[in-house]
Enzyme design. Structure first.
Site, mmCIF file in Angstrom:
data_model
loop_
_atom_site.group_PDB
_atom_site.id
_atom_site.type_symbol
_atom_site.label_atom_id
_atom_site.label_comp_id
_atom_site.label_asym_id
_atom_site.label_seq_id
_atom_site.Cartn_x
_atom_site.Cartn_y
_atom_site.Cartn_z
ATOM 1 C CG HIS A 115 -2.473 1.123 0.860
ATOM 2 N ND1 HIS A 115 -2.446 2.162 1.619
ATOM 3 C CD2 HIS A 115 -3.265 0.045 0.107
ATOM 4 C CE1 HIS A 115 -3.193 2.852 0.963
ATOM 5 N NE2 HIS A 115 -4.082 1.703 0.366
ATOM 6 C CG ASP A 172 -8.382 -4.567 -2.824
ATOM 7 O OD1 ASP A 172 -9.968 -4.636 -2.733
ATOM 8 O OD2 ASP A 172 -7.749 -4.052 -3.361
HETATM 9 N N1 CMC Z 1 3.928 -7.673 -5.117
HETATM 10 C C1 CMC Z 1 5.556 -7.952 -4.690
HETATM 11 N N2 CMC Z 1 5.875 -6.609 -5.118
HETATM 12 C C2 CMC Z 1 5.312 -5.585 -4.268
HETATM 13 C C3 CMC Z 1 4.487 -5.156 -4.597
HETATM 14 C C4 CMC Z 1 3.521 -6.468 -4.683
HETATM 15 N N3 CMC Z 1 1.847 -6.380 -4.900
HETATM 16 N N4 CMC Z 1 3.500 -3.759 -4.147
HETATM 17 C C5 CMC Z 1 5.087 -3.387 -4.499
HETATM 18 N N5 CMC Z 1 6.130 -4.351 -4.194
HETATM 19 C C6 CMC Z 1 7.555 -3.979 -4.595
HETATM 20 C C7 CMC Z 1 8.083 -2.421 -5.342
HETATM 21 O O1 CMC Z 1 8.261 -3.552 -6.132
HETATM 22 C C8 CMC Z 1 9.101 -1.834 -4.825
HETATM 23 O O2 CMC Z 1 10.235 -2.849 -4.965
HETATM 24 P P1 CMC Z 1 11.766 -2.075 -5.162
HETATM 25 O O3 CMC Z 1 11.532 -0.773 -4.271
HETATM 26 O O4 CMC Z 1 11.983 -2.935 -5.067
HETATM 27 O O5 CMC Z 1 11.518 -1.465 -6.652
HETATM 28 C C9 CMC Z 1 8.439 -1.442 -3.903
HETATM 29 O O6 CMC Z 1 7.893 -2.628 -3.008
HETATM 30 C C10 CMC Z 1 7.932 -0.511 -3.552
HETATM 31 O O7 CMC Z 1 6.562 -0.709 -4.069
HETATM 32 P P2 CMC Z 1 6.433 0.818 -5.217
HETATM 33 O O8 CMC Z 1 5.260 0.252 -6.131
HETATM 34 O O9 CMC Z 1 6.705 1.770 -4.933
HETATM 35 O O10 CMC Z 1 4.853 1.239 -4.364
HETATM 36 P P3 CMC Z 1 3.293 2.330 -4.761
HETATM 37 O O11 CMC Z 1 3.078 3.039 -3.501
HETATM 38 O O12 CMC Z 1 3.933 2.819 -5.333
HETATM 39 O O13 CMC Z 1 2.120 0.905 -4.575
HETATM 40 C C11 CMC Z 1 0.629 -0.101 -4.668
HETATM 41 C C12 CMC Z 1 1.347 0.382 -3.875
HETATM 42 C C13 CMC Z 1 -0.222 -0.735 -3.539
HETATM 43 C C14 CMC Z 1 0.414 -0.361 -6.006
HETATM 44 C C15 CMC Z 1 1.630 -1.260 -4.843
HETATM 45 O O14 CMC Z 1 2.470 -2.179 -3.516
HETATM 46 C C16 CMC Z 1 0.954 -3.297 -5.610
HETATM 47 O O15 CMC Z 1 1.231 -2.803 -6.458
HETATM 48 N N6 CMC Z 1 0.262 -3.395 -4.805
HETATM 49 C C17 CMC Z 1 -0.533 -4.651 -5.723
HETATM 50 C C18 CMC Z 1 -1.428 -4.260 -6.485
HETATM 51 C C19 CMC Z 1 -2.606 -3.970 -4.725
HETATM 52 O O16 CMC Z 1 -2.915 -4.548 -4.382
HETATM 53 N N7 CMC Z 1 -3.809 -2.757 -5.182
HETATM 54 C C20 CMC Z 1 -4.603 -2.553 -4.165
HETATM 55 C C21 CMC Z 1 -4.058 -1.811 -3.203
HETATM 56 S S1 CMC Z 1 -5.215 -1.376 -1.495
HETATM 57 C C22 CMC Z 1 -6.809 -0.806 -2.736
HETATM 58 C C23 CMC Z 1 -6.765 0.390 -3.088
HETATM 59 O O17 CMC Z 1 -7.266 1.483 -1.918
HETATM 60 O O18 CMC Z 1 -6.526 0.297 -4.106
#
Ligand code: CMC
Length: 424
Positions: free
Chosen positions: A302, A359
């Protein structure tokens, strides 16, 4: 605390006013910085940018706190109804008994769709994703209920809240080729939706109170989440002066994406894939960690919560309770629990603070309730509606409100001369 921070650029110093929120959140006001220095601030994905002052929702991502208008999510989920929470978000205070009754009546008596609006459903393909239908139909409502006078706004808010669930249920009926079921006035918001989803003309259907309670909790948990992607979209569109329906329809589209609300559908598809792959969980954890593989563990991570998502904690318990009460034994729950355990012990996930989010468990509850996977994100949208509306209203009522218009750092070509077609 000093009421100004200092920034220096090219030997010149600039003062940035400090804004402090009621929970002591600190923001540096950079709105005059470009005018004074010529420079902008750059923040990919707005990860560290506050776009507004807001009094609707408070999140402390480090401590796992979520409050609507000051009330902890745990108390609301346990004790309130979705219509009370919707009123709270949109009006700032919990309703009195009279206000609550009036508001519930509004949500009930505006549930029917204009008969002409039903005809739009004939045009959608039966395989259409219900999020596409929801967004299109909400946009269409602006043609039936235009905002002509100031009074229309409050009426349209109630209409939108009341009719969205009917649109959602009709979208489902369309997908299975069943006749639409009209709302019933004696039912609560959640029960009415379940009735429109699951009633059939050939037999009687009584809404199971277990399902009604479960849906009430799910809707409350999704009702608001400050400046998330879809809410920011609603505010962005609304900031141009666009009407309620147009702004919320855009929010529905933003929510659809798999990184946002669409993740609940993806979680179940992922768990089914793992089940069909003989439960090889480690393979999927390894894939999620592999930077050359685009696969992610849906339902994990998140932007704001870096400790735990309080909604996921409530849902984990709720999930077990609902499955027990319904007597459902879903192997996907076991896979989800094992996956959570492996991921939470894995250094990759621990280091990056990746915990299950809202989720992760919601889809298993929806499945147990008989709601099809393609409808999961629509369920999220129904829950998020009062939050979107509250933010749209707050923006609209802000006397200092401006059109949202971020800047950019241009990285393209510098000026060059046009080359006629024949010379290229
Ligand atoms: N699986 C594997 N790696 C992950 C995941 C995941 N679900 N989420 C984040 N990471 C890694 C990402 O690759 C990055 O690694 P590094 O630092 O080595 O590059 C690190 O963790 C930080 O991730 P980010 O993508 O920079 O984080 P963000 O804040 O931009 O994205 C997120 C947040 C929710 C989009 C992301 O965690 C994600 O894609 N999760 C899966 C989709 C999901 O479950 N979304 C629902 C969110 S909750 C409901 C809502 O309100 O939308």
């Amino acid at each position: 605390m000093d009421n100004a921070a200092k920034m220096s650029l090219n030997g010149q110093e600039f003062e940035l006013p400090v804004v402090v929120g009621t929970e002591n959140e600190i923001g540096l006001d950079i709105s005059r910085f470009r005018g004074e220095s010529g420079a902008i601030t750059l923040d990919s994905g707005y990860a560290n940018t506050g776009s507004c002052l807001s009094s609707i929702c408070f999140i402390d991502g480090e401590k796992g706190i979520l409050r609507y208008r000051g009330y902890p999510i745990e108390q609301l989920a346990q004790r309130a109804t979705f219509s009370e929470v919707s009123y709270l978000l949109m009006n700032g205070e919990l309703p009195t008994a009279t206000e609550n009754a009036q508001f519930r009546d509004g949500l009930t008596y505006h549930s029917m769709l204009h008969e002409d609006m039903k005809k739009f459903f004939e045009g959608f393909r039966h395989t259409s994703h219900p999020m596409a239908i929801l967004s299109a139909m909400i946009s269409t409502m602006s043609t039936y209920y235009p905002e002509v006078e100031e009074d229309d706004i409050e009426r349209n808010i109630i209409r939108l809240m009341a009719k969205a669930k009917t649109v959602a249920a009709f979208a489902y009926k369309k997908s299975i080729g069943h006749p639409f079921v009209y709302p019933k006035n004696e039912l609560s918001y959640s029960a009415n939706f379940l009735h429109m989803m699951f009633s059939v003309p050939t037999e009687s259907y009584d809404v199971d109170p277990i399902l009604e309670d479960a849906l009430n909790v799910l809707l409350i948990l999704h009702a608001d989440h400050e400046q998330n992607c879809s809410t920011s979209t609603v505010r962005m569109v609304g900031s141009s002066g666009a009407n309620l329906y147009a702004s919320v329809a855009a929010g529905v589209s933003a929510l659809w994406g798999p990184l946002h609300g669409g993740a609940n559908q993806k979680v179940i598809e992922m768990l089914e894939q793992i089940r069909d792959d003989e439960g090889d969980l480690q393979k999927y954890v390894d894939r999620a960690k592999d930077k050359d593989d685009p696969f992610r563990l849906f339902g994990f991570g998140h932007r704001v919560y870096k400790n735990f998502d309080p909604r996921a904690t409530i849902l984990r318990e709720q999930c077990k309770k609902v499955l027990d009460r319904l007597g459902v034994d879903d192997p996907l729950l076991g896979i989800a629990q094992q996956l959570e355990k492996i991921a939470l012990e894995d250094e990759y996930f621990v280091k990056r603070n990746l915990y299950p989010n809202v989720d992760f468990y919601s889809g298993i509850i929806y499945r147990a309730m008989g709601i099809p996977t393609k409808m999961f994100t629509v369920m999220f949208a129904l829950g998020r509606l009062p939050g979107w509306i509250a933010h749209w209203k707050e923006l609209r009522e802000d006397p200092k409100g401006r059109i949202n218009r971020p800047r950019q750092i241009y990285t393209g070509y510098q000026e060059r001369d046009y080359v006629p077609l024949a010379e290229r």
